[in-house]
Design an enzyme around this catalytic site. Structure first.
Site: not given
Ligand code: IVH
Length: 673
Positions: A32, A34-35, A81, A113, A115, A117, A136, A225, A293, A317, A411, A414, A429, A435
């Site tokens: 994630d 790296e993405y 997202s 809250e 997050k 995964d 989604r 959530y 939020k 994050k 080795c 060599c 070695c 060598c």
């Molecule tokens: S709120 C419009 N709250 O994170 C906002 N998302 O990277 C909606 N996620 O698609 C998301 N825990 O799948 C919210 N406490 C949390 C979350 C949460 C995990 C995920 C969710 C979202 C993704 C976004």
């Protein structure tokens, strides 16, 4: 400009491919972190080159998991997202933007809250009865996974309590506990079926399975959530904040993660973030950050959304402190002193924002402790937050036919039989300069900055000189000509002349640097200095016994043995004496030599030598004395200050005695030096 366009297109293509694997095939082919890093690169490039932005760019669209497996459902509200940040500054900017947008200097309350995964889903209830569930998808259309969602025990099929809205949408995360994931993979391994690389992928695969009996068997959990009310929103009193809405959802029977706090300043937000950054490994479910939020629903509405994110929320994050990846290979490196170091190569991972693709395995014990097999899923961390290290192997994902990593007997360069030093826990070695791997590394070291400091003689030139057999040992470098060097790749006339000049200049070297340059195991700069200060000449060092070496303050048994062993090897012994004829060893840096000479007994004294000495040749003694500031003369006269005599002295002895000149024998000489 063409290259920037290419770069953008390249990044876009890669990111879309990763999205397809992640959302559609439930497989992560990159981490994630790296993405996120690559996506951010694309953002930066597109921001600077707006004309290259396309509608299908991953920066403009939410990643989609739509397949033909499930029927599609149009969401009542887009499933957006979250904006991401990895640092506090990013968070502070988010707060600043909000205050600017709603034009207020007043305090704003936030809700923090975890997050989790997992996979986002939407659940629809009518008159309190569960109607449908969707993933989604692309944010606008999702997949109908109603029958699978019914199998998840924590999703209520009928709401409890009062104030039930006409229609309710609840959103949340479906996830799998880490312990359940391990158990599932263990079962899959035994039954030889596909294993998942992490709990998130396992949850996605289980939720989006065509057979809802499979979803039933996998232990999935739902955590709510957020929620939306429809027409009768106004009739439900006192639900003016996000927090209160979640508490209402709890009353209706939805599970809510209990780690929620309301904050009125950023310090409280940072404390919550730091607390879970430390605690995350102790939780039985994966979290990749926290979500902050705006608590007031009115303010959320005022702030609104863009095409991807709501402007009232942000994900703060965690940099991943550990990553799971796949072991590709283990290579055995041969160091300058012959020590064999295993190095693991794996699919690149990002840890704390740094790309890592290899880690040292230190020694044989480490390989045995980890019981490594090629293709293993391995957990990588950065020890002390810096050095890449393999923490452990996820044994449960290994296939029976995978190849075990074994330490070689010979080795790899060599073919000499490797020998183990149990005390030092290393395998070596002992072929030394025969060598090629050791030869290369010891030559780099020999001419490096802290050793002979030859400018321009880098690893590529040294490798080519070795390959062309122009040099076999360090002595050969002093016979090179600019014509030899000019035959090499990327070496022009000017460079070759510069190297030759530097090779000439470096011929005068301090004893300390000379000892360091030899590259005797464990003899670094500090020990080289201790040894240089102890021995009055090279010959004394070469002939020193282990006991004598061990008696030098600060030199232990291991180093004493290493030095003794080094000079016991005839190749080294011969090389050192050949070198002595090519170079001039001085005991101090030329800048400080005169200053120090003044402190010696022999400074400015006219000295004559007679007889034979046990500890030095005449030549060596002359060098030592002139290094101490003395002037060496051939015959005795009334101007002579000191006569130094050895065994079998000649007529100079008697002449000096007659002239009443100071006389010193070898024992006294040693003490004075
Ligand atoms: S709120 C419009 N709250 O994170 C906002 N998302 O990277 C909606 N996620 O698609 C998301 N825990 O799948 C919210 N406490 C949390 C979350 C949460 C995990 C995920 C969710 C979202 C993704 C976004």
């Amino acid at each position: 400009m063409k290259t920037i366009k290419n770069k953008i297109e390249h990044l876009r293509k890669d990111l879309l491919k990763y999205q397809y694997y992640y959302h559609t095939l439930n497989e992560s082919i990159i981490s994630d972190a790296e993405y996120d890093y690559l996506l951010n690169q694309l953002y930066i490039l597109e921001r600077k080159n707006k004309n290259f932005i396309t509608d299908d760019s991953p920066t403009q669209k939410i990643g989609s998991n739509l397949t033909d497996k499930f029927k599609k459902i149009l969401h009542f509200f887009p499933m957006l997202s979250l904006e991401n940040t990895f640092d506090f500054n990013g968070y502070l900017e988010f707060e600043k933007r909000i205050k600017k947008n709603i034009d207020t200097k007043k305090k704003i309350n936030f809700c923090c809250e975890l997050k989790i995964d997992g996979i986002a889903i939407s659940l629809i209830y009518e008159k309190g009865i569960f109607i449908r569930a969707a993933t989604r998808g692309d944010g606008y259309k999702g997949e109908n996974i109603t029958s699978n969602a019914k199998m998840i025990k924590s999703i209520p099929l009928k709401l409890k309590g009062s104030n039930i809205p006409e229609r309710l949408e609840v959103r949340g995360e479906v996830f799998m506990l880490k312990s359940d994931f391990l158990r599932l993979n263990e079962k899959s391994r035994i039954n030889k079926i596909k294993m998942f690389s992490n709990p998130r992928n396992a949850a996605a695969g289980s939720l989006r399975h065509l057979d809802s009996n499979i979803t039933d068997k996998r232990k999935l959990i739902f955590s709510c959530y957020g929620c939306y009310f429809f027409k009768d929103f106004k009739t439900i009193k006192n639900i003016s904040t996000h927090y209160k809405r979640l508490m209402q959802c709890l009353k209706w029977g939805f599970p809510i993660n209990q780690e929620i706090i309301r904050c009125s300043n950023h310090q409280e937000v940072f404390n919550f973030y730091n607390k879970f950054k430390k605690k995350r490994n102790l939780l039985d479910f994966d979290i990749d950050g926290i979500v902050v939020k705006v608590d007031s629903i009115d303010l959320q509405k005022k702030l609104g959304c863009n095409s991807k994110f709501p402007k009232w929320a942000i994900a703060l994050k965690f940099f991943s402190s550990q990553q799971t990846t796949k072991l590709q290979d283990v290579k055995f490196q041969v160091g300058r002193t012959g020590v064999i170091t295993p190095v693991a190569y794996f699919n690149p991972v990002y840890i704390s924002g740094v790309k890592i693709k290899k880690a040292s395995l230190y020694n044989k014990n480490e390989i045995e402790k980890l019981n490594l097999h090629i293709g293993d899923s391995i957990v990588i961390c950065r020890s002390g937050d810096v050095i890449p290290k393999i923490l452990n192997v996820v044994n449960s994902t290994r296939f029976n036919n995978s190849k075990k990593v074994v330490f070689p007997v010979l080795c790899p360069f060599c073919d000499t039989k490797l020998l183990e030093n149990k005390e030092e826990k290393i395998i070596r070695c002992h072929a030394g300069l025969t060598c090629d791997a050791q030869k290369k590394r010891s030559f780099y070291h020999f001419f490096s900055k802290k050793s002979f400091n030859v400018i321009g003689l880098g690893p590529n030139i040294i490798n080519e000189l070795i390959e062309k057999r122009l040099v076999q040992n360090p002595v050969d470098f002093f016979s090179l000509t600019d014509l030899d060097l000019i035959t090499l790749k990327n070496v022009g006339r000017k460079k070759s002349v510069n190297i030759i000049n530097s090779l000439k200049r470096c011929r005068t070297i301090t004893f300390k640097r000379f000892i360091y340059a030899l590259g005797i195991p464990n003899v670094g700069e500090v020990f080289a200095e201790k040894i240089a200060n102890h021995f009055i000449n090279l010959n004394k060092l070469v002939c020193a016994s282990i006991t004598e070496l061990n008696n030098i303050s600060g030199i232990g048994k291991v180093i004493a043995n290493n030095i003794f062993n080094y000079f016991s090897v005839s190749v080294n012994y011969d090389m050192v004496y050949k070198l002595e004829n090519k170079i001039k060893i001085i005991w101090n840096d030329p800048n400080t030599v005169i200053k120090n000479q003044k402190k010696t007994y022999f400074f400015n004294k006219k000295i004559v030598l007679t007889g034979v000495f046990d500890s030095f040749s005449r030549h060596q003694l002359k060098i030592i004395l002139s290094n101490l500031g003395a002037k060496i003369l051939n015959s005795v006269s009334k101007n002579t200050d000191i006569l130094i005599y050895g065994k079998n002295f000649g007529s100079k002895f008697f002449k000096a005695k007659n002239l009443n000149i100071e006389m010193i024998n070898e024992k006294q000489l040693n003490l004075l030096i």
